[in-house]
Design a protein around this motif. Sequence first.
Motif, PDB file in Angstrom:
ATOM      1  N   LEU A 124       0.883  -1.103   0.037  1.00 29.23           N
ATOM      2  CA  LEU A 124       0.003  -0.107   0.095  1.00 29.23           C
ATOM      3  C   LEU A 124       0.710   1.436   0.057  1.00 29.23           C
ATOM      4  CD1 LEU A 124      -2.645  -0.947   2.548  1.00 29.23           C
ATOM      5  CD2 LEU A 124      -2.639  -1.470   0.344  1.00 29.23           C
ATOM      6  N   ASN A 125       0.263   2.498  -0.577  1.00 32.21           N
ATOM      7  CA  ASN A 125       0.924   3.687  -0.442  1.00 32.21           C
ATOM      8  C   ASN A 125       0.596   4.190   0.657  1.00 32.21           C
ATOM      9  OD1 ASN A 125      -1.450   4.828  -0.883  1.00 32.21           O
ATOM     10  ND2 ASN A 125      -1.260   4.854  -3.008  1.00 32.21           N
ATOM     11  N   ASP A 126       1.179   5.519   0.863  1.00 32.80           N
ATOM     12  CA  ASP A 126       1.060   6.216   2.122  1.00 32.80           C
ATOM     13  C   ASP A 126      -0.460   6.618   2.457  1.00 32.80           C
ATOM     14  OD1 ASP A 126       3.496   6.181   2.709  1.00 32.80           O
ATOM     15  OD2 ASP A 126       4.157   8.133   1.775  1.00 32.80           O
ATOM     16  N   THR A 127      -1.143   6.944   1.460  1.00 31.60           N
ATOM     17  CA  THR A 127      -2.722   7.249   1.626  1.00 31.60           C
ATOM     18  C   THR A 127      -3.420   6.012   1.961  1.00 31.60           C
ATOM     19  OG1 THR A 127      -2.579   9.156  -0.093  1.00 31.60           O
ATOM     20  CG2 THR A 127      -4.589   8.289   0.538  1.00 31.60           C
ATOM     21  N   GLN A 128      -3.012   4.958   1.398  1.00 32.47           N
ATOM     22  CA  GLN A 128      -3.860   3.721   1.652  1.00 32.47           C
ATOM     23  C   GLN A 128      -3.478   3.303   3.057  1.00 32.47           C
ATOM     24  OE1 GLN A 128      -2.400   1.405  -1.581  1.00 32.47           O
ATOM     25  NE2 GLN A 128      -3.608   2.621  -3.093  1.00 32.47           N
ATOM     26  N   ASN A 129      -2.350   3.626   3.306  1.00 29.21           N
ATOM     27  CA  ASN A 129      -1.627   3.090   4.881  1.00 29.21           C
ATOM     28  C   ASN A 129      -2.686   3.946   5.904  1.00 29.21           C
ATOM     29  OD1 ASN A 129       0.069   0.877   4.803  1.00 29.21           O
ATOM     30  ND2 ASN A 129       1.673   2.532   3.786  1.00 29.21           N
ATOM     31  N   GLY A 130      -2.789   5.115   5.537  1.00 30.85           N
ATOM     32  CA  GLY A 130      -3.595   5.847   6.368  1.00 30.85           C
ATOM     33  C   GLY A 130      -5.192   5.327   6.451  1.00 30.85           C
ATOM     34  N   VAL A 131      -5.637   4.925   5.601  1.00 30.90           N
ATOM     35  CA  VAL A 131      -6.938   4.432   5.380  1.00 30.90           C
ATOM     36  C   VAL A 131      -6.948   3.094   6.802  1.00 30.90           C
ATOM     37  CG1 VAL A 131      -8.599   3.308   4.349  1.00 30.90           C
ATOM     38  CG2 VAL A 131      -7.519   5.428   3.241  1.00 30.90           C
ATOM     39  N   LEU A 132      -6.015   2.196   6.340  1.00 30.38           N
ATOM     40  CA  LEU A 132      -5.656   1.272   6.971  1.00 30.38           C
ATOM     41  C   LEU A 132      -5.650   1.465   8.477  1.00 30.38           C
ATOM     42  CD1 LEU A 132      -5.597  -1.949   6.619  1.00 30.38           C
ATOM     43  CD2 LEU A 132      -3.020  -1.777   6.449  1.00 30.38           C
ATOM     44  N   GLU A 133      -4.952   2.581   8.884  1.00 31.26           N
ATOM     45  CA  GLU A 133      -5.064   2.815  10.280  1.00 31.26           C
ATOM     46  C   GLU A 133      -6.209   3.032  10.839  1.00 31.26           C
ATOM     47  OE1 GLU A 133      -2.185   3.050  12.499  1.00 31.26           O
ATOM     48  OE2 GLU A 133      -0.630   3.285  11.250  1.00 31.26           O
TER      49      GLU A 133
END
Length: 495
Positions: A124-133
Amino acid sequence: MDHILIGKGERPVHLLGKYGNRHGLIAGATGTGKTVSLLVLAEGFSRMGVPVFMVDVKGDVSGLAMPGRAGENIQQRVAHIGLEGYVNEANPVLFWDVYGRSGHPVRTTISEIGPTLLGRILKLNDTQNGVLEIVFRLSDDQGLLLLDLDDLKALLGLVAEQRQEISSRYGLVNSQSLGAIQRSVLAFEREGGAAFLGEPALELGDLMRTDLSGRGIINILAADQLILRPRLYSSLLLWLLSELFENLPEVGDTDRPRLVLFFDEAHLLFDDAPAVLQQRVEQVVRIIRSKGVGIYFCSQFPDDLPGEILGQLGNRIQHTLHAYTPRDQKAVRSAAQTFAVNPSLDVAAAISQLAVGEALVSTLQEKGIPLPVERTLICPPRCRLGALTHEERAMVRARSPLGSKYDLPVNRESAYEMLNRRALEKAAGEAQAKRAEYDGRSSRGTMLSDLLWGTRRRQGVVETVAKQAARTIGNQIGRKILRGVLGSIFGASRR
């Protein structure tokens, strides 16, 4: 036993048990003898009573479970080194496999692996990692256990359904990032990665066992298929390091390590790793030795590892490096500079001249002083050189005391089941409300019908009105008829 005999140069070369937790490196080109060095160290730690965890990338480490054969070459080496009491013997071994085919399954839960490592596995990229958080935070707030991929998919579905409300509470969740995460989860599941996530999760204590004779059990992770998925492989090792770091207590300096880890293809831990993960590994490597854990990296070139990691490795075994290309020549120079100087040995020249089974070795000696590098003939292992057959592996696995604990998966109630139950309860509630509404309408319709048309016991309004009307009409007609009859009678009498 408080030391491991690695081999012999101008003098015997040992690795002292009390410095076994100062980490190490085994490097060299393919086919130069790195596996033999791995086997010698693993056997030595096991005889010392230290449990071992090893990654078996090619399958040849599995020979630790069977005794070897002392052929002519091995006998000559034993005689040259002066090994006393050398006998071929098997080692206590447990086999592990993420996919559960070649050993006990290795599992962990999504909650334990965390959003950072999971994001790396899913690419995942940074934005997608933020959603995962946000997904992980939502699971905590709503008490939804994240154990396996079914749980993660169910929670992602919940986020998709309530995206506007969740965005206003936790931060923006855009549909594109959410869709990308869902596609990555499906791809990971298709590759067989779902086997790694679930229960029963691996307990660290089961990697730190000894047998009845006091020998440390050697845990071998079959990675011939796992290595084809480098992100999953590196994430598994990073998770293991993190778990050990977070859960083991401080023990300080001891006579021997509590556990020793051997990581083959170590460069995969750092390839394309985000800065936060690389910093995490560096932190763990620096501090985990105080918890009694030694880490030994195995790779072709020393510079496959970051400089911050190399600086923490006190024990070095360097096999041949071929200086054919500028990259190789640079690696040779780098490797030569990492050893404690031996005035009688040209390290840079020797690295390219080592025979198979020879290595440049430097280990920490008394007071933590590095041994000046020695050109060393490595001891032969006591186990088999080569992989086990499927039948032999199955026989070793059948003797394991952990089969009943890990071989069968467990699926307890977690986010997937809880959200399904909520959906069923909601659907049942809606159905009940609709039925009540329908019953209410039906009841009102029945009362009106009874009022209008009556029942068996009483007549309805329609019937009452009809009879009354009939009586009224009848009376009017009757009176007209009566008047007509009487009129005709009285008229006749007057005449």
